[in-house]
Scaffold this active site. Sequence first.
Site, mmCIF file in Angstrom:
data_model
loop_
_atom_site.group_PDB
_atom_site.id
_atom_site.type_symbol
_atom_site.label_atom_id
_atom_site.label_comp_id
_atom_site.label_asym_id
_atom_site.label_seq_id
_atom_site.Cartn_x
_atom_site.Cartn_y
_atom_site.Cartn_z
ATOM 1 N N ASP A 94 -9.313 -39.824 4.587
ATOM 2 C CA ASP A 94 -8.619 -38.688 3.988
ATOM 3 C C ASP A 94 -9.366 -38.263 2.732
ATOM 4 O OD1 ASP A 94 -6.624 -38.741 5.893
ATOM 5 O OD2 ASP A 94 -5.365 -40.108 4.753
ATOM 6 N N ASP A 432 -1.928 -42.185 4.825
ATOM 7 C CA ASP A 432 -0.881 -42.460 3.837
ATOM 8 C C ASP A 432 0.492 -41.959 4.262
ATOM 9 O OD1 ASP A 432 -1.272 -39.753 3.599
ATOM 10 O OD2 ASP A 432 -2.179 -39.850 1.606
ATOM 11 N N ASP A 436 0.822 -40.678 10.141
ATOM 12 C CA ASP A 436 -0.499 -41.276 10.370
ATOM 13 C C ASP A 436 -0.407 -42.589 11.136
ATOM 14 O OD1 ASP A 436 -2.021 -39.308 9.118
ATOM 15 O OD2 ASP A 436 -1.693 -40.175 7.138
#
Length: 726
Positions: A94, A432, A436
């Site tokens: 990310d 996070d 996910d």
Amino acid sequence: VGTGAAVFTILALIVQWIFSFGDDRTFEAAAFLDWIDYMILGITIIVVAVPEGLPLAVTISLAYSVGKMMEDKNLVRKLAACETMGGATNICSDKTGTLTENRMTVVKLLAGGSIHEEAPTERQPNGLSACLSDAIVLGGVLNSNARLTPAKEGSDMPEVVGSKTEGALLILAHRLGYGIQAVKDTLKVGDVENGAVSADYDFSSDRKRMSRCVNLAKANFEGVIRTEVTAGETGERLYCKGASEIVLGRCSSQLESDGSVAELNEESRTLITDTIDSFARQSLRTIVLAYRDIPSSIVDGTSADNTPLMADADVVESDLVFVCLVGIKDPVRAAVPDAIRQCQRAGITVRMITGDNIVTGVAIAKECGILPADADMNLCCIEGPRFRELSDAQVDEILPTLRVMARSSPTDKYRLVKRLRHHGEVVGVTGDGSNDGPALKEADVGLSMGIAGTEVAKEASDIVILDDNFASIVRAVVWGRSVLANIRKFLQFQLTVNVVALIITFIGAVTDGESPLNAVQLLYVNLIMDSLGALALATEEPNDEILQNKPVGRNIPLLTPCMLRNIAVQSLYQLAVLLVLLYLGTDLFGLVEPAATDYEAYEEYSWHLHTIVYNAFIFCQIANEFNTRRIGNEQDIFAGILRAHLFIAVIVFSVAMQWVIVTFGGVLTKTVPLNATEWFYTVLIGVASIPIGFIVKLFVKLPREFEDPTLKTKAKQSAVAAEEMV
């Protein structure tokens, strides 16, 4: 192998026993007691052949690495993930909070047709009118779940609790001189915290926006904002914020500096679009704030408390009034560019997955070093909506060059991970959010964020990155590779011990009628030396060169060409010198061989000769522990030795124990004390294995790993991809 060696050794000893009866020895029933010794020796050989120290080495190495990883901000939830991370060939990361600091600040904005190159403040409004200021604050504060807490000591900025993006808008309102809590309290009706809120449309990765509908008649803005807020026909106003191009696409008008609403014509829309691109190229996250006065035509009646019932979100969040575009700076973490360069040198492909638009994503990727400055965006970047349109075969075609995925959703991340693993890649992925979870579980190693991560993400992950920093992920790779390297070091050490012990025992039994290494000595070597070897070699800390090697594929054997070379050379050397000592040691050390009929004298002589052989054998293993500190072609086996405190302690303990056993073992170990000359030469024979190892590594260079067909194909694809990218 061990069983076969044991059987042949026992048979050889029995044959020797049978032919030992003759004129000088008569058969007695008690002679069958020798068979017990033969059986004990055979069982001992089987025990020695089994590398039971290997599970111990694996456990020690994993446990040690897990503790060290905790110091490097990696909380390992699943022990196997530690070693798996060392073989990672791809890391899908990310952007926000991992590559960047997640310290959001509004640095630029566009409102009322004017671009503010510096974010306005109460003291320096930079021409931002009160009407626009109020609209920005209400849109940013009322439509927010974040809050501010008092600044820490030494800082003049309040701390953000919740979304850092929302926090950036709260801090902007704070700098403009508004009381954040006072603005939030305008929604309070009696004891109801959000009594003036009619509807909430939460943010999601699919919608890329969030909205809150407020009843302006119930809200009390007196003394809180600087201008009067006029309600529409229903008294309901929708405040919306989200991804710039998404929200802008739903706007049909814009708020002017004087508070009037004008049509969002093509010229104004082009200005906003160009500004979005300009901000994005400067690595700024772009957010659009807008509102809408709800007409009665989209109100589906009222609830029991007379609260209007809103229509579907897509209907309500349309025909919006553009208020402003903000550019939010989230600085790249200082350690990230170097960490990514380390990954690239280590043969690990880093891919960035972000919800930002593609221009911002590319700018951040170039700043981090994921993309070269002159990379072709058409080859290495894609947006989520386009990615979803591709078939699996089309996705496979772009994988070698794909480095940035923008405007992505959790399902895009999951699919990317799945396709990479389908091609044999070892994938680590960060996450996070609760959504996910599937991608974290699909990956070989799921990496959740300790600060920004949800509990769902942490439960689905294998490792929790406690500081949310990409540099900590690189440390996880380092320790993962260290685990494999340490296991290989011990395996090289133990296989050398076992090969030499089995062969010398078998040869001695066949030619001499007894093993030069008795059962107690073999058990000491197997249980003590191997256990200490596991402790010494499995706790070696990684060196600086560990990230200069390519990742190990899924199908690579545990034994490498270099390890096989080292095992063969050291085994041949040790067997050669031990056989010389066994058959020529009597003359070399001036021993007197008595007649075989003098059993007591012959036994003492045999013990003396075998003690010399045993002592040389042990010191060969102690010296070989230094050789096994490097399993490749590296010659400097003493690098970092002074930091390896446990290794030094094990060596010292092994030498001390050997002196005790030789000097005081007596009947238990069938050893006799050696004189200074015998000690000197047996130790010298052991130490000589170190320069032999050095010379072999210097002149006989071998590949570090056997070739993995999947990685060979990947290397070709990556080479082509690199050429296309530049």
